[in-house]
Design a protein around this motif. Sequence first.
Motif, PDB file in Angstrom:
ATOM      1  N   TYR A   1       5.590   1.171  -7.374  1.00 21.23           N
ATOM      2  CA  TYR A   1       5.129   2.620  -7.986  1.00 21.23           C
ATOM      3  C   TYR A   1       3.617   2.801  -7.748  1.00 21.23           C
ATOM      4  O   TYR A   1       2.817   2.063  -7.978  1.00 21.23           O
ATOM      5  CB  TYR A   1       5.456   2.453  -9.417  1.00 21.23           C
ATOM      6  CG  TYR A   1       5.119   3.604 -10.213  1.00 21.23           C
ATOM      7  CD1 TYR A   1       5.664   4.934  -9.855  1.00 21.23           C
ATOM      8  CD2 TYR A   1       4.214   3.630 -11.340  1.00 21.23           C
ATOM      9  CE1 TYR A   1       5.046   6.224 -10.488  1.00 21.23           C
ATOM     10  CE2 TYR A   1       3.863   4.777 -12.217  1.00 21.23           C
ATOM     11  CZ  TYR A   1       4.301   5.964 -11.616  1.00 21.23           C
ATOM     12  OH  TYR A   1       3.891   7.023 -12.338  1.00 21.23           O
ATOM     13  N   CYS A   2       3.598   4.066  -7.109  1.00 23.44           N
ATOM     14  CA  CYS A   2       2.269   4.430  -7.074  1.00 23.44           C
ATOM     15  C   CYS A   2       1.941   5.368  -8.185  1.00 23.44           C
ATOM     16  O   CYS A   2       2.262   6.546  -8.382  1.00 23.44           O
ATOM     17  CB  CYS A   2       1.890   5.173  -5.828  1.00 23.44           C
ATOM     18  SG  CYS A   2       0.437   6.054  -5.618  1.00 23.44           S
ATOM     19  N   LYS A   3       0.779   5.081  -8.970  1.00 22.37           N
ATOM     20  CA  LYS A   3       0.443   6.009 -10.059  1.00 22.37           C
ATOM     21  C   LYS A   3      -0.309   7.085  -9.778  1.00 22.37           C
ATOM     22  O   LYS A   3      -0.250   8.272 -10.496  1.00 22.37           O
ATOM     23  CB  LYS A   3      -0.401   5.144 -11.061  1.00 22.37           C
ATOM     24  CG  LYS A   3       0.133   3.988 -11.860  1.00 22.37           C
ATOM     25  CD  LYS A   3      -0.795   3.113 -12.746  1.00 22.37           C
ATOM     26  CE  LYS A   3      -0.072   2.297 -13.514  1.00 22.37           C
ATOM     27  NZ  LYS A   3      -0.849   1.103 -14.058  1.00 22.37           N
ATOM     28  N   GLY A   4      -0.808   7.290  -8.580  1.00 21.40           N
ATOM     29  CA  GLY A   4      -1.675   8.273  -7.979  1.00 21.40           C
ATOM     30  C   GLY A   4      -0.391   9.301  -7.583  1.00 21.40           C
ATOM     31  O   GLY A   4      -0.701  10.531  -8.042  1.00 21.40           O
ATOM     32  N   CYS A   5       0.096   9.215  -6.723  1.00 20.76           N
ATOM     33  CA  CYS A   5       1.306   9.966  -6.201  1.00 20.76           C
ATOM     34  C   CYS A   5       2.602  10.244  -7.203  1.00 20.76           C
ATOM     35  O   CYS A   5       3.178  10.961  -6.648  1.00 20.76           O
ATOM     36  CB  CYS A   5       1.756   9.667  -4.559  1.00 20.76           C
ATOM     37  SG  CYS A   5       0.425   9.229  -3.756  1.00 20.76           S
ATOM     38  N   LYS A   6       2.833   9.419  -8.049  1.00 23.19           N
ATOM     39  CA  LYS A   6       3.814   9.438  -8.746  1.00 23.19           C
ATOM     40  C   LYS A   6       5.201   9.109  -7.999  1.00 23.19           C
ATOM     41  O   LYS A   6       6.183   9.940  -8.211  1.00 23.19           O
ATOM     42  CB  LYS A   6       4.133  10.593  -9.591  1.00 23.19           C
ATOM     43  CG  LYS A   6       3.059  11.018 -10.455  1.00 23.19           C
ATOM     44  CD  LYS A   6       2.726  10.258 -11.800  1.00 23.19           C
ATOM     45  CE  LYS A   6       1.647  10.813 -12.683  1.00 23.19           C
ATOM     46  NZ  LYS A   6       0.318  10.746 -12.270  1.00 23.19           N
TER      47      LYS A   6
ATOM     48  N   LYS B   1       0.762  -1.149  -0.106  1.00 17.77           N
ATOM     49  CA  LYS B   1      -0.222  -0.061  -0.016  1.00 17.77           C
ATOM     50  C   LYS B   1       0.767   1.350   0.147  1.00 17.77           C
ATOM     51  O   LYS B   1       1.763   1.526   0.699  1.00 17.77           O
ATOM     52  CB  LYS B   1      -0.814  -0.024   1.249  1.00 17.77           C
ATOM     53  CG  LYS B   1      -2.088  -1.169   1.242  1.00 17.77           C
ATOM     54  CD  LYS B   1      -3.258  -0.933   0.634  1.00 17.77           C
ATOM     55  CE  LYS B   1      -4.353  -1.927   0.831  1.00 17.77           C
ATOM     56  NZ  LYS B   1      -5.143  -2.043  -0.231  1.00 17.77           N
ATOM     57  N   CYS B   2       0.437   2.284  -0.952  1.00 19.28           N
ATOM     58  CA  CYS B   2       1.140   3.522  -0.776  1.00 19.28           C
ATOM     59  C   CYS B   2       1.092   4.229   0.636  1.00 19.28           C
ATOM     60  O   CYS B   2      -0.140   4.538   1.025  1.00 19.28           O
ATOM     61  CB  CYS B   2       0.647   4.172  -2.112  1.00 19.28           C
ATOM     62  SG  CYS B   2       1.407   6.107  -1.934  1.00 19.28           S
ATOM     63  N   PRO B   3       2.019   4.469   1.182  1.00 23.16           N
ATOM     64  CA  PRO B   3       2.191   5.147   2.492  1.00 23.16           C
ATOM     65  C   PRO B   3       1.674   6.709   2.475  1.00 23.16           C
ATOM     66  O   PRO B   3       1.074   7.266   3.540  1.00 23.16           O
ATOM     67  CB  PRO B   3       3.703   5.344   2.724  1.00 23.16           C
ATOM     68  CG  PRO B   3       4.231   5.170   1.772  1.00 23.16           C
ATOM     69  CD  PRO B   3       3.558   4.534   0.652  1.00 23.16           C
ATOM     70  N   TYR B   4       1.372   7.332   1.012  1.00 26.41           N
ATOM     71  CA  TYR B   4       0.832   8.686   1.375  1.00 26.41           C
ATOM     72  C   TYR B   4      -0.691   8.640   0.841  1.00 26.41           C
ATOM     73  O   TYR B   4      -1.412   9.338   1.551  1.00 26.41           O
ATOM     74  CB  TYR B   4       1.369   9.338  -0.067  1.00 26.41           C
ATOM     75  CG  TYR B   4       2.948   9.494   0.043  1.00 26.41           C
ATOM     76  CD1 TYR B   4       3.510  10.627   0.664  1.00 26.41           C
ATOM     77  CD2 TYR B   4       3.951   8.476  -0.549  1.00 26.41           C
ATOM     78  CE1 TYR B   4       4.737  10.716   0.795  1.00 26.41           C
ATOM     79  CE2 TYR B   4       5.430   8.734  -0.305  1.00 26.41           C
ATOM     80  CZ  TYR B   4       5.700   9.739   0.173  1.00 26.41           C
ATOM     81  OH  TYR B   4       7.198   9.976   0.565  1.00 26.41           O
ATOM     82  N   CYS B   5      -1.082   7.716  -0.078  1.00 25.93           N
ATOM     83  CA  CYS B   5      -2.500   7.526  -0.373  1.00 25.93           C
ATOM     84  C   CYS B   5      -3.113   6.334  -0.123  1.00 25.93           C
ATOM     85  O   CYS B   5      -4.300   6.365  -0.192  1.00 25.93           O
ATOM     86  CB  CYS B   5      -2.746   8.179  -1.888  1.00 25.93           C
ATOM     87  SG  CYS B   5      -2.213   6.675  -2.889  1.00 25.93           S
ATOM     88  N   ASN B   6      -2.568   5.469   0.474  1.00 22.92           N
ATOM     89  CA  ASN B   6      -2.891   4.088   0.795  1.00 22.92           C
ATOM     90  C   ASN B   6      -3.468   3.245  -0.239  1.00 22.92           C
ATOM     91  O   ASN B   6      -4.343   2.238  -0.212  1.00 22.92           O
ATOM     92  CB  ASN B   6      -3.760   4.437   1.941  1.00 22.92           C
ATOM     93  CG  ASN B   6      -4.164   3.016   2.887  1.00 22.92           C
ATOM     94  OD1 ASN B   6      -2.972   2.624   3.155  1.00 22.92           O
ATOM     95  ND2 ASN B   6      -5.205   2.857   3.461  1.00 22.92           N
TER      96      ASN B   6
HETATM   97 ZN    ZN Z   1      -0.012   6.937  -3.434  1.00 21.32          ZN
END
Ligand code: ZN
Length: 73
Positions: free
Chosen positions: A57-62, A2-7
């Motif tokens: 890689y998180c596509k949302g947060c880049k 899970k992305c730590p910025y946006c989950n």
């Molecule tokens: Zn993210």
Amino acid sequence: MKCPYCNQNMEKGFINGDRYSLKWIEESRNKGTIVSVFQKGIKLTDAWSSNQLETYYCKGCKKMIIDVSDKLK
Ligand SMILES: [Zn+2]
């Protein structure tokens, strides 16, 4: 992972190295690719075996995340 910025779920992928092993070196000691072989740092890939680095890689947060827990031997 899970992305730590946006989950959101992150996409697993690989960064492939070229001739040299990839190594993280702190900014104050960084002198470039060639001499990095001789510098202290965190070795991320091994050019002699599998010269690739697992990366999320998180596509949302880049943003990309690299787990180095198995690199700290
Ligand atoms: Zn993210």
